[in-house]
Write a protein that holds these residues in place. Structure first.
Motif, PDB file in Angstrom:
ATOM      1  N   GLU A  74      -5.228   9.169  -7.485  1.00 20.34           N
ATOM      2  CA  GLU A  74      -5.908   9.470  -6.228  1.00 20.34           C
ATOM      3  C   GLU A  74      -4.931   9.708  -5.084  1.00 20.34           C
ATOM      4  N   MET A  75      -3.825   8.971  -5.062  1.00 16.67           N
ATOM      5  CA  MET A  75      -2.866   9.144  -3.963  1.00 16.67           C
ATOM      6  C   MET A  75      -2.238  10.541  -3.983  1.00 16.67           C
ATOM      7  N   PHE A  76      -2.114  11.136  -5.157  1.00 18.08           N
ATOM      8  CA  PHE A  76      -1.600  12.504  -5.229  1.00 18.08           C
ATOM      9  C   PHE A  76      -2.574  13.502  -4.617  1.00 18.08           C
ATOM     10  N   SER A  77      -3.845  13.148  -4.543  1.00 17.91           N
ATOM     11  CA  SER A  77      -4.862  14.102  -4.099  1.00 17.91           C
ATOM     12  C   SER A  77      -5.202  14.010  -2.615  1.00 17.91           C
ATOM     13  N   PHE A  78      -4.751  12.965  -1.932  1.00 14.26           N
ATOM     14  CA  PHE A  78      -5.153  12.772  -0.540  1.00 14.26           C
ATOM     15  C   PHE A  78      -4.584  13.855   0.371  1.00 14.26           C
ATOM     16  N   ASP A  79      -5.363  14.218   1.379  1.00 12.90           N
ATOM     17  CA  ASP A  79      -4.965  15.275   2.313  1.00 12.90           C
ATOM     18  C   ASP A  79      -4.051  14.766   3.425  1.00 12.90           C
TER      19      ASP A  79
END
Length: 326
Positions: free
Chosen positions: A189-194
């Motif tokens: 999820e941390m890779f996907s945060f804007d």
């Protein structure tokens, strides 16, 4: 941060400094009792103490830096948050029935900018450490961290994480609750945060427990902190069946800031006061705040897509090497 004066806890290599400080105090006391002016001698001894401290802390071995990183009075996540934030409100719970005290976080303002700040929290003494599980979160701690980061992403607030743990809790109960899944889910999820994500190793960064809140656009690291795939003691026990060989493992693991910077894992090393961050916590906090604000200003000029791509590329490069044929 508490300002109450307390007797310092000495590490082995700090004993010469303590002996010199004791000598200075004794000379000063004798001079006062006998009405003798020894200010010149005192200044010379104090200059020597300053020089000795600089010499000792500029040439620490990896195992000695590990001792500094684990110092019980080293500033913690809550210490830094309270020192650098304009406002701060801690939030609790993972919305699944748990509130892990080994992971703390909440919303605040950093230099006027709304942010979410979170990190592992160790205790100050034995009782507090037991309550905080020595800074080793259960799965609920990582799920709490994820809840806070999702909140930040939803409302466009940068995420600031502070890494300080020997590792995630590896007990049977933690495994029953899905420790591996909780950490892996955070990584994805941390890779996907804007929003911008800045992670700072403030003390001991150990194993997947550290990486569970360590995926970011920038990884900062205090000078005497450590960051490692496994503690040197665990590594020595696995490789040599002898935990006493941990100093040898500490060298081989490349756990210290300058090694990690040269390997491209750490983006910026934060200098510490001579004697370590625990010797002057407010000065260390000022250094940290300046670095965070500067990096946030830079990251805020990028688009969300650019930050995600750079984040991806940063971690894809870790472990890349070139074989040279002889």
């Amino acid at each position: 941060m508490a300002t109450t004066e307390r007797k310092p806890l000495l590490l082995d290599f700090e004993k010469p400094l303590a002996e010199l400080a004791t000598r200075i105090d004794q000379i000063r006391q004798l001079a006062e009792e006998n009405g003798v002016d020894v200010s010149g001698q005192i200044r010379q001894l104090e200059a020597r103490a300053t020089q000795l401290r600089e010499e000792i802390f500029s040439s620490l071995s990896p195992s000695q830096r590990l001792q500094v990183a684990r110092h019980p009075r080293r500033p913690s996540t809550l210490d830094y948050i309270q020192a650098i934030s304009d406002e701060w409100m801690e939030l609790h719970g993972d919305r699944g029935g748990f509130d892990d005290p080994a992971m703390v976080g909440g919303v605040g303002r950093l230099d006027g900018r709304p942010v979410v700040m979170l990190g592992q929290q160790k205790g100050r003494d034995t009782k507090d450490n037991i309550a905080r599980n020595f800074g080793m979160p259960y799965p609920g701690g990582y799920r709490k961290a994820l809840r806070l980061m999702e909140h930040a992403n939803k409302f466009g607030m940068p995420i600031i994480t502070f890494i300080d743990t020997p590792g995630a809790w590896s007990g049977v109960e933690a495994e029953h609750q899905g420790q591996g899944e909780a950490i892996a889910y955070n990584l994805r999820e941390m890779f996907s945060f804007d929003v911008p994500i800045i992670c700072t190793v403030i003390g001991e960064g150990g194993s997947g427990g550290a990486l569970g809140i360590g995926v970011g656009d920038r990884l900062l690291m205090f000078e005497h902190s450590v960051y490692t795939v496994a503690t040197p003691e665990a590594c020595a026990a696995i490789l040599w069946k002898d935990a006493a060989k941990s100093p040898q493992a500490a060298v081989a693991l490349k756990i210290v800031s300058h090694d990690l910077y040269s390997l491209g894992i750490v983006d910026q090393i934060l200098s510490e006061p001579t004697g370590g961050a625990h010797s002057d916590p407010l000065k260390a906090a000022t250094t940290l705040k300046t670095a965070l604000v500067d990096n946030l200003d830079e990251l805020s000029t990028l688009t969300s897509a650019q930050r995600r791509q750079l984040r991806y590329e940063k971690f894809r490069k870790i472990g890349v090497f070139t074989e040279v044929e002889h």
